[in-house]
Write a protein that holds these residues in place. Sequence first.
Motif, PDB file in Angstrom:
ATOM      1  N   MET A  39       0.802  -1.208   0.000  1.00  0.00           N
ATOM      2  CA  MET A  39       0.000   0.000   0.000  1.00  0.00           C
ATOM      3  C   MET A  39       0.847   1.276   0.000  1.00  0.00           C
ATOM      4  O   MET A  39       0.366   2.340  -0.357  1.00  0.00           O
ATOM      5  N   VAL A  40       2.111   1.170   0.417  1.00  0.00           N
ATOM      6  CA  VAL A  40       2.930   2.387   0.533  1.00  0.00           C
ATOM      7  C   VAL A  40       4.106   2.425  -0.445  1.00  0.00           C
ATOM      8  O   VAL A  40       4.713   3.476  -0.632  1.00  0.00           O
ATOM      9  N   ASP A  41       4.419   1.318  -1.088  1.00  0.00           N
ATOM     10  CA  ASP A  41       5.521   1.261  -2.045  1.00  0.00           C
ATOM     11  C   ASP A  41       4.967   1.462  -3.460  1.00  0.00           C
ATOM     12  O   ASP A  41       4.088   0.720  -3.897  1.00  0.00           O
ATOM     13  N   ALA A  42       5.493   2.454  -4.174  1.00  0.00           N
ATOM     14  CA  ALA A  42       4.925   2.834  -5.480  1.00  0.00           C
ATOM     15  C   ALA A  42       4.955   1.682  -6.492  1.00  0.00           C
ATOM     16  O   ALA A  42       3.966   1.452  -7.205  1.00  0.00           O
ATOM     17  N   GLU A  43       6.072   0.944  -6.545  1.00  0.00           N
ATOM     18  CA  GLU A  43       6.174  -0.156  -7.520  1.00  0.00           C
ATOM     19  C   GLU A  43       5.202  -1.285  -7.175  1.00  0.00           C
ATOM     20  O   GLU A  43       4.573  -1.872  -8.057  1.00  0.00           O
ATOM     21  N   LEU A  44       5.088  -1.592  -5.883  1.00  0.00           N
ATOM     22  CA  LEU A  44       4.173  -2.649  -5.462  1.00  0.00           C
ATOM     23  C   LEU A  44       2.721  -2.243  -5.722  1.00  0.00           C
ATOM     24  O   LEU A  44       1.898  -3.077  -6.105  1.00  0.00           O
ATOM     25  N   LEU A 215      -3.477  -9.504   1.605  1.00  0.00           N
ATOM     26  CA  LEU A 215      -2.069  -9.135   1.424  1.00  0.00           C
ATOM     27  C   LEU A 215      -1.509  -8.655   2.751  1.00  0.00           C
ATOM     28  O   LEU A 215      -2.135  -7.851   3.445  1.00  0.00           O
ATOM     29  N   THR A 216      -0.314  -9.144   3.095  1.00  0.00           N
ATOM     30  CA  THR A 216       0.289  -8.749   4.359  1.00  0.00           C
ATOM     31  C   THR A 216       1.789  -8.551   4.164  1.00  0.00           C
ATOM     32  O   THR A 216       2.286  -8.604   3.044  1.00  0.00           O
ATOM     33  N   ASP A 217       2.502  -8.291   5.276  1.00  0.00           N
ATOM     34  CA  ASP A 217       3.936  -8.007   5.193  1.00  0.00           C
ATOM     35  C   ASP A 217       4.798  -9.188   5.603  1.00  0.00           C
ATOM     36  O   ASP A 217       5.959  -9.025   5.954  1.00  0.00           O
ATOM     37  N   ILE A 272      -1.145 -13.795   1.753  1.00  0.00           N
ATOM     38  CA  ILE A 272       0.001 -13.785   0.839  1.00  0.00           C
ATOM     39  C   ILE A 272       0.885 -12.564   1.083  1.00  0.00           C
ATOM     40  O   ILE A 272       0.443 -11.568   1.646  1.00  0.00           O
ATOM     41  N   ASP A 273       2.117 -12.671   0.641  1.00  0.00           N
ATOM     42  CA  ASP A 273       3.134 -11.649   0.902  1.00  0.00           C
ATOM     43  C   ASP A 273       2.995 -10.495  -0.090  1.00  0.00           C
ATOM     44  O   ASP A 273       3.351 -10.619  -1.263  1.00  0.00           O
ATOM     45  N   GLY A 274       2.482  -9.373   0.400  1.00  0.00           N
ATOM     46  CA  GLY A 274       2.297  -8.202  -0.458  1.00  0.00           C
ATOM     47  C   GLY A 274       3.594  -7.504  -0.822  1.00  0.00           C
ATOM     48  O   GLY A 274       3.607  -6.576  -1.621  1.00  0.00           O
ATOM     49  N   ARG A 275       4.721  -7.974  -0.248  1.00  0.00           N
ATOM     50  CA  ARG A 275       6.024  -7.377  -0.599  1.00  0.00           C
ATOM     51  C   ARG A 275       6.581  -7.956  -1.894  1.00  0.00           C
ATOM     52  O   ARG A 275       7.588  -7.484  -2.415  1.00  0.00           O
ATOM     53  N   VAL A 276       5.939  -9.007  -2.390  1.00  0.00           N
ATOM     54  CA  VAL A 276       6.392  -9.659  -3.629  1.00  0.00           C
ATOM     55  C   VAL A 276       5.556  -9.124  -4.789  1.00  0.00           C
ATOM     56  O   VAL A 276       4.328  -9.184  -4.752  1.00  0.00           O
TER      57      VAL A 276
END
Length: 305
Positions: A39-44, A215-217, A272-276
């Motif tokens: 939610m805070v990373d532009a590319e993600l 989605l989580t961290d 699931i891992d929202g960092r991927v």
Amino acid sequence: MSTRKHTALPKAQILIEALPWLTRHRGKTVVIKFGGNAMVDAELKAAFAQDVVFLHHAGLRPVVVHGGGPQISAQLDKQGLVSEFKAGLRVTTPEAMDVVRMVLAGQVQRELVGLLNEHGPLAVGLTGEDAHTITATRHRPLIDGEPVDIGRVGEVTGIDTGAIEALLADGRIPVVSSIARSQDEGDTGHVYNVNADTAAAALAAALGAETLMVLTDVEGLYEDWPRSDEVISRLTAAELEKLLPELSSGMVPKMKGCLHAVRNGVQTARVIDGRVQHSILLEIFTDEGIGTMVVPDELTEGATA
């Protein structure tokens, strides 16, 4: 020519691997809880929007539900209001509720709708207030066995799927902010801040969704955290229920949401891992999957979802 064949073949194989999954999920509703790093990373954020639009064009019916914890905390800070948490939930004063409403509906939702609509006139934003989509009553969590007042925090008591169903029927992607209208007597016209994991699970159940995705961290639910970082790839509702008392406070609303969903007609719930990047597509359209999947107790061991 041989080089072209060589480079194109893996792409074709990936598409073919997705075929049974595309067939299985076509026409099905998928509720996705958008949060955490994604939610805070532009590319993600951009990758998330692409995934949701891909699901839409692949014939699925995605519904996005979002919170906005980091953005709310930043705005409260800017306004000199203290962020306080009790029982893992934000204490929400009337002043804080104004900020929550403004940030969720006016900032986070607008940005997400904008990202989705870069791909066509698809996304429509609404809050749980709209068309009575989410109704709640005041939530008083128990701390040391005593109910505690944490302000304008709601417990979901009713879902009206009419507006969302109409948008889906019109080929749109609903984007829902986790704010609910109050059902409490003498409190009409007021709203509640609702945990977005809880709201997504309630909506998934009410919509008869095929899948809830949260989605989580983290990579998923760990087998024996912090002693091990082995992720549990699949577990039944009963197995999850046994684990709940041992989970960290941040995972509790997510896993309780998954449990509620599969106990109320949703076929699978996944953390699931929202960092991927493109984690949603990896989870839905590949044989391996990447997170933790919760299934109803009656689903046999050999079944896939």
